[in-house]
Design an enzyme around this catalytic site. Structure first.
Site, PDB file in Angstrom:
ATOM      1  N   PHE A  24       0.850  -1.194   0.000  1.00 16.62           N
ATOM      2  CA  PHE A  24       0.000   0.000   0.000  1.00 16.62           C
ATOM      3  C   PHE A  24       0.885   1.243   0.000  1.00 16.62           C
ATOM      4  CE2 PHE A  24      -2.236   3.407   2.255  1.00 16.62           C
ATOM      5  CZ  PHE A  24      -3.356   3.525   1.446  1.00 16.62           C
ATOM      6  N   GLY A  27       2.061   7.968  -0.280  1.00 15.41           N
ATOM      7  CA  GLY A  27       2.821   9.193  -0.531  1.00 15.41           C
ATOM      8  C   GLY A  27       3.413   9.134  -1.923  1.00 15.41           C
ATOM      9  N   GLU A  99      13.056   3.768   0.746  1.00 14.81           N
ATOM     10  CA  GLU A  99      12.351   4.215   1.958  1.00 14.81           C
ATOM     11  C   GLU A  99      13.248   4.155   3.202  1.00 14.81           C
ATOM     12  OE1 GLU A  99       9.272   5.442   1.622  1.00 14.81           O
ATOM     13  OE2 GLU A  99       9.288   4.965  -0.508  1.00 14.81           O
TER      14      GLU A  99
END
Ligand code: SIN
Length: 188
Positions: A24, A27, A99
């Protein structure tokens, strides 16, 4: 917690035996899908709210002048809308690197817009990570975003691209759109 979350995320082996996993994105993962995926579907996750409370030293800012990017904060009863991607587990090497500035993989229930649900993963930067900046007024957030820039580009483009992507999904995000309105008051 260390600034770089790659090693911690590599230990997250919950889906290693799966051929594919739903990820999911809420951003930049909505508007910048720089990874292979099998399928993508608009979706949401419950009890989280999107906030520009995470600092960015490596993408949309620098160590000296961090930008602000989104993370999720607990919000009982809230729904956070975004995009779900069906990916193969090999893609996590790229995502963990992308990330790495504070985000940890977390297992979560993902609800597709047609009502189906599936267990998948989301990257969340919790408040105990070193790059977390926390709450500020939406005007102050816009001011910081207006001047920040990093290796992935201008922080303002992250905000504007996210706002655009949310509109395309038919989503109304009061926090994101308020910051976007304030941004117009600050010089380019
Ligand atoms: C996400 O998009 O799901 C994580 C936050 C970001 O990379 O902007």
């Amino acid at each position: 917690m260390s600034l770089n979350t790659i090693t911690i995320n590599q230990r997250m082996d919950k889906f290693d035996a799966h051929h594919s996993v739903w990820l999911f994105g809420y951003g930049s993962l909505i508007f910048k899908a720089d990874f292979p995926y099998i399928e993508r579907r608009p979706a949401s996750i419950a009890n989280w709210a999107r906030r520009f409370w995470q600092g960015s030293h490596d993408h949309r800012g620098t160590e000296a002048a961090p930008g602000r990017v989104v993370t999720l904060v607990p919000a009982p009863g809230a729904l956070c809308a975004g995009m779900a991607y069906l990916i193969t587990p090999e893609v996590f090497a790229h995502l963990d690197h992308r990330e790495k500035n504070g985000y940890l993989r977390l297992a979560t229930d993902i609800r597709f817009d047609d009502g189906d649900t599936v267990e998948g993963l989301v990257y969340i930067a919790t408040e105990d990570n070193a790059a977390f900046l926390g709450a500020a007024t939406e005007r102050d957030i816009a001011r910081q975003i207006a001047s920040a820039s990093g290796p992935s580009g201008r922080n303002r483009d992250y905000l504007l691209d996210l706002a655009h992507a949310l509109r395309e999904l038919g989503q109304d995000d009061a926090h994101v759109f308020a910051i976007e309105r304030h941004l117009a008051d600050f010089a380019k």
